[in-house]
Design an enzyme around this catalytic site. Structure first.
Site, short mmCIF file in Angstrom:
data_model
loop_
_atom_site.label_atom_id
_atom_site.label_comp_id
_atom_site.label_asym_id
_atom_site.label_seq_id
_atom_site.Cartn_x
_atom_site.Cartn_y
_atom_site.Cartn_z
N TYR A 1 0.84 -1.20 0.00
CA TYR A 1 0.00 0.00 0.00
C TYR A 1 0.88 1.25 0.00
CZ TYR A 1 -3.39 -3.51 1.62
OH TYR A 1 -4.17 -4.63 1.76
N HIS B 1 0.41 -12.44 1.51
CA HIS B 1 -0.40 -11.53 0.72
C HIS B 1 -0.52 -11.98 -0.74
CE1 HIS B 1 -1.18 -6.94 -0.16
NE2 HIS B 1 -2.23 -7.71 -0.38
#
Length: 327
Positions: free
Chosen positions: A58, A134
């Site tokens: 992010y 992830h």
């Protein structure tokens, strides 16, 4: 890896994962200033939010840095924080040409350890509560053979507490639950008013094996709430999905309920779902999310959605608001 029930222990009491968490991806968007991002997290704290999720991906580390700055000085034993491994932030690395971003996929043992150390530095912490592998969609074997055992080692060393996997698909998450002894999964967009595929295997597997589920993207990036130029699974929205969104909105209007309130609440009706993440980019959006999560949804609304074939018949639905209404 020893399985554990997902809970926080404080002075002999047990507090389970908070129903509503803050996903910190939007805070790292270029149009969000550092000040607005920090203010959003601080307001979340003031409103009682105690679960914060981030990832190196992010903003290529910006989300972790901002979250670390915002939480600095707050009581560490009063909140949960999760981050992720599987992507290394490496501006200028040749492999970034494959991803089109300043990060590269790497689920190897060395990369997991490096990623975790870099996350701790950005967060200004010496431990985190949860680490998710992830999006290992194309890296199943390496995630199973290297990433998860490495996280298990970190859990044994007590620098993380719970080990999980986070993905935007349900079948592989269900497979991880079956074949790896994990504590928690983060599903993004696969148990929503628009897509309940997680009911097929993921949620039953989680229930039977005692694995906690965190639900994200309940509003599919705002698609379900009428944002302009929406996407569905990162692609343009087709006519069928647009039609379903319109039907959901019509039912919610009939009951005087904001569409977003129903969307946020729906995943929490399943007993395996322990928390729902929303991703506000500013204080105003945060407050709106909390108001939606505090909305009591009439049982007849859920029944109408099932009768119209929008949600599966028999899908568990919330019996009350996620959060108590604020005074």
């Amino acid at each position: 890896m020893k399985r554990s029930r997902f809970a926080l222990c404080h002075a002999g009491t047990v507090e389970f994962i908070p129903a509503l968490g803050l996903g910190a991806a939007a805070l790292a968007e270029p149009q969000v200033s550092d000040g607005d991002a920090v203010a959003c997290v601080r307001e979340a704290w003031s409103c009682g939010i105690r679960y914060f999720d981030t990832a190196p991906m992010y903003g290529c580390g910006r989300s972790e840095r901002l979250l670390g700055r915002a939480l600095e000085g707050l009581p560490r034993d009063e909140y949960l924080i999760s981050t992720k491994v599987g992507r290394l932030v490496r501006p200028g690395h040749p492999d970034t040409k494959k991803t089109g971003a300043d990060w590269v996929f790497d689920f190897s043992r060395d990369a997991v350890l490096t990623s975790f150390e870099e996350s701790l530095a950005r967060l200004k912490l010496d431990s985190v509560d949860i680490v998710y592998v992830h999006d290992p969609d194309d890296y199943w074997q390496q995630a199973l053979d290297e990433a998860l055992p490495t996280l298990a080692q970190l859990a044994a060393e007590k620098v993380i507490r719970f080990v999980g996997v986070g993905m935007t698909q349900a079948p592989m998450l269900a497979r991880f639950i079956r074949e790896a002894d994990i504590d928690i999964v983060l599903e993004a967009g696969v148990y929503t008013l628009l897509d309940a595929q997680a009911l097929d295997a993921l949620l039953p597997e989680a229930t039977s094996r005692g694995v906690s589920v965190v639900a994200a993207q309940a509003m599919h990036g705002g698609l379900i709430d009428g944002v302009p130029n929406p996407l569905f699974r990162y692609r343009p929205v087709d006519d069928e999905i647009r039609g379903t969104v319109s039907r959901i909105s019509r039912v919610c209007r009939d009951f005087g309920v904001p569409t977003a309130a129903a969307a946020i609440s729906f995943p929490y009706g399943h007993p395996a779902v322990r928390a729902v993440l929303t991703g506000p980019a500013n204080v105003s959006q945060l407050r709106q999310n909390i108001a939606w999560a505090s909305t009591n949804i009439p049982p007849d609304l859920w029944q109408r959605l099932a009768d119209e074939g929008i949600i599966p018949v028999g899908a568990p639905t919330p019996s009350g608001p996620m959060l108590p209404p604020r005074q």
